[in-house]
Scaffold this motif. Sequence first.
Motif, short mmCIF file in Angstrom:
data_model
loop_
_atom_site.label_atom_id
_atom_site.label_comp_id
_atom_site.label_asym_id
_atom_site.label_seq_id
_atom_site.Cartn_x
_atom_site.Cartn_y
_atom_site.Cartn_z
N GLY A 1 0.81 -1.21 0.00
CA GLY A 1 0.00 0.00 0.00
C GLY A 1 0.84 1.26 0.00
O GLY A 1 0.56 2.23 -0.71
N LEU A 2 1.91 1.25 0.80
CA LEU A 2 2.80 2.41 0.85
C LEU A 2 3.53 2.62 -0.48
O LEU A 2 3.69 3.75 -0.95
CB LEU A 2 3.82 2.25 1.98
N ILE A 3 3.97 1.52 -1.09
CA ILE A 3 4.67 1.63 -2.37
C ILE A 3 3.73 2.14 -3.45
O ILE A 3 4.07 3.05 -4.23
CB ILE A 3 5.26 0.26 -2.77
N GLU A 4 2.53 1.58 -3.53
CA GLU A 4 1.59 1.97 -4.57
C GLU A 4 1.07 3.39 -4.36
O GLU A 4 0.66 4.05 -5.32
CB GLU A 4 0.40 0.99 -4.60
N SER A 5 1.10 3.88 -3.13
CA SER A 5 0.63 5.25 -2.89
C SER A 5 1.52 6.28 -3.57
O SER A 5 1.09 7.39 -3.86
CB SER A 5 0.58 5.54 -1.38
N ASN A 6 2.79 5.90 -3.86
CA ASN A 6 3.69 6.82 -4.56
C ASN A 6 3.24 7.08 -5.98
O ASN A 6 3.43 8.18 -6.52
CB ASN A 6 5.12 6.25 -4.58
N THR A 7 2.65 6.07 -6.62
CA THR A 7 2.26 6.21 -8.01
C THR A 7 0.75 6.41 -8.19
O THR A 7 0.32 7.15 -9.07
CB THR A 7 2.69 4.96 -8.81
N LEU A 8 -0.05 5.76 -7.36
CA LEU A 8 -1.50 5.84 -7.52
C LEU A 8 -2.14 6.94 -6.68
O LEU A 8 -3.26 7.36 -6.97
CB LEU A 8 -2.14 4.49 -7.15
N GLY A 9 -1.45 7.39 -5.63
CA GLY A 9 -2.04 8.37 -4.72
C GLY A 9 -2.66 7.67 -3.52
O GLY A 9 -3.12 6.53 -3.60
N ARG A 10 -2.70 8.39 -2.40
CA ARG A 10 -3.17 7.78 -1.15
C ARG A 10 -4.67 7.52 -1.13
O ARG A 10 -5.15 6.76 -0.30
CB ARG A 10 -2.77 8.68 0.02
N THR A 11 -5.42 8.13 -2.02
CA THR A 11 -6.88 7.94 -2.03
C THR A 11 -7.33 6.91 -3.06
O THR A 11 -8.53 6.70 -3.23
CB THR A 11 -7.59 9.28 -2.29
N HIS A 12 -6.41 6.30 -3.76
CA HIS A 12 -6.78 5.29 -4.76
C HIS A 12 -7.41 4.08 -4.06
O HIS A 12 -6.95 3.66 -2.99
CB HIS A 12 -5.55 4.87 -5.55
N PRO A 13 -8.45 3.49 -4.66
CA PRO A 13 -9.13 2.35 -4.03
C PRO A 13 -8.18 1.18 -3.70
O PRO A 13 -8.33 0.54 -2.65
CB PRO A 13 -10.16 1.93 -5.07
N VAL B 1 -4.96 1.34 -2.96
CA VAL B 1 -4.15 1.72 -1.80
C VAL B 1 -4.97 1.62 -0.52
O VAL B 1 -4.51 1.08 0.49
CB VAL B 1 -3.59 3.15 -1.98
N ILE B 2 -6.18 2.15 -0.55
CA ILE B 2 -7.06 2.08 0.62
C ILE B 2 -7.35 0.63 0.99
O ILE B 2 -7.33 0.25 2.17
CB ILE B 2 -8.38 2.84 0.34
N GLY B 3 -7.59 -0.21 -0.03
CA GLY B 3 -7.86 -1.61 0.22
C GLY B 3 -6.68 -2.34 0.85
O GLY B 3 -6.84 -3.15 1.77
N LEU B 4 -5.48 -2.03 0.35
CA LEU B 4 -4.28 -2.67 0.90
C LEU B 4 -4.05 -2.25 2.35
O LEU B 4 -3.71 -3.09 3.20
CB LEU B 4 -3.06 -2.32 0.05
N VAL B 5 -4.19 -0.97 2.64
CA VAL B 5 -4.00 -0.50 4.01
C VAL B 5 -5.05 -1.10 4.94
O VAL B 5 -4.75 -1.51 6.07
CB VAL B 5 -4.02 1.04 4.07
N ALA B 6 -6.30 -1.16 4.46
CA ALA B 6 -7.36 -1.79 5.26
C ALA B 6 -7.04 -3.26 5.51
O ALA B 6 -7.23 -3.78 6.63
CB ALA B 6 -8.71 -1.65 4.55
N GLY B 7 -6.53 -3.94 4.48
CA GLY B 7 -6.14 -5.34 4.64
C GLY B 7 -5.02 -5.50 5.66
O GLY B 7 -4.98 -6.46 6.42
N ALA B 8 -4.10 -4.53 5.66
CA ALA B 8 -3.00 -4.57 6.63
C ALA B 8 -3.53 -4.43 8.06
O ALA B 8 -3.04 -5.11 8.98
CB ALA B 8 -2.00 -3.45 6.33
N ILE B 9 -4.51 -3.56 8.24
CA ILE B 9 -5.09 -3.37 9.58
C ILE B 9 -5.80 -4.64 10.05
O ILE B 9 -5.63 -5.08 11.20
CB ILE B 9 -6.07 -2.17 9.57
N VAL B 10 -6.56 -5.24 9.15
CA VAL B 10 -7.24 -6.50 9.48
C VAL B 10 -6.23 -7.59 9.77
O VAL B 10 -6.36 -8.36 10.74
CB VAL B 10 -8.18 -6.92 8.34
#
Length: 459
Positions: free
Chosen positions: A225-237, A239-248
Amino acid sequence: MSLSGHLQAAATDSHSTNPAWGLAAICLGMFMVTVDGVALNLALPTIQHEFHGSVSQLEWVVTAYTLPLASLLLTAGALGDRWGSRRLFIGSLLAFALTSLFCALSPSLSWLIAARALQGVAAAGLLPMVLSLVAKSWPDRTARIRAVNTLATVGGIAMVVGPFGGGWMTQYLGWPSIFLVNVPIGLAGAWLARRHLHETPLRRAPIDVPGAATGTLALTALIAGLIESNTLGRTHPLVIGLVAGAIVGLAAFIRVERRAPHPMLPLDIFRNRPFAAAVAGGFAFQFSCYGLLFMLALFVQQAWQVTPLQAGTLLLPFAIALILTTMVLNPWLLKRGARWMLWVGGSWALLGGLVTLGISTPSTWPAFVAGTVLIAMGTAIYSPTLNVVATTTVEPTYAGLASGVYNTSRQIGMAMGIAILGSLVGGAIPILTGLRIGLLLIIACMIAVIILALRHIKA
């Protein structure tokens, strides 16, 4: 003091067959991994041209390595305590050499990406064992600190050698040479380790498979999620999905570890305040140091319109100050103790951050150089000390795990630093405003290191 002098001094009171050569083996592993990562950056344009690859494929040459490296550090640290740090270190050295050969022989970008992923797995097994072997093989605290300082010196040299060596080899020998050079280094390191390092005490417990699986999945999702946020942006679905998956995944990991009879990561380890402080300090170090270099390199090229070579020249004093402080100044300061080293180093870096706030137009380059040099000197003082605290404030049989946790926090800090600080100078806000916000975050990290040292490190 010369590097050979560091090796001999750091080897005092060790139980290895030949302490200096044992430490040399560990340093070779550290040098190889560091140079490989830095040198590749110089070879990427050539690789793209030769294979006619897309920018996305080129990004995956880096990402395919970073993901398994960051995600498996924790598991590798725990396995080292169970299988033996020396055994895993030697195996990982040989695996890194072999996968480097695969990289050099890659007939296509797809092959190279796959080989880089395997190389990342090998690096994940190697890095935690570096500090674990030092912690277990040098029981005398003074000798151990000297050994860690030697490792920091080698890492600093590798950071300077990597760009110049990588550029030279790519231009005159071809890009495969940056991978081929790892083969003799890895073989030499493995031979020296086998001959001059004893196996470390083992932690007699079965492997916690559910903990390893949930922990790896959580870390993979977070780093991706952190890597993809560099290219897709932090609000990209995605990136949000990966970070949410990390929390779970993290919640599942904690639940599994609390119930496991032999957890991979005993959560009580974080009740050890010096260790927890070192882990937090490691995150702050990687976030600020690597994020700073990435942010400043972008800033001077975009705002000051300098070439990549000129940007590298501006940052060269940082690397030189880092090496000289580690080699010359640190040996005189070691007797002061970890607490003193941490708050003094943090204070110097804090002063450097404040000076760097004066950067604006190209005419302010003296503030750029002075600030980054002070930051380099400060981090060179406190970073090796964090390494020592992280691996020596826990039981020896948990040294591999402690190193894995510490290195994982550093990798997360680096990924977050690059993602957050890079976006500040490449986003929608004015670039100078973004730079100053980023520097304030770095200053906050330095303040955190000082507070953690004064509150939780006793000596």
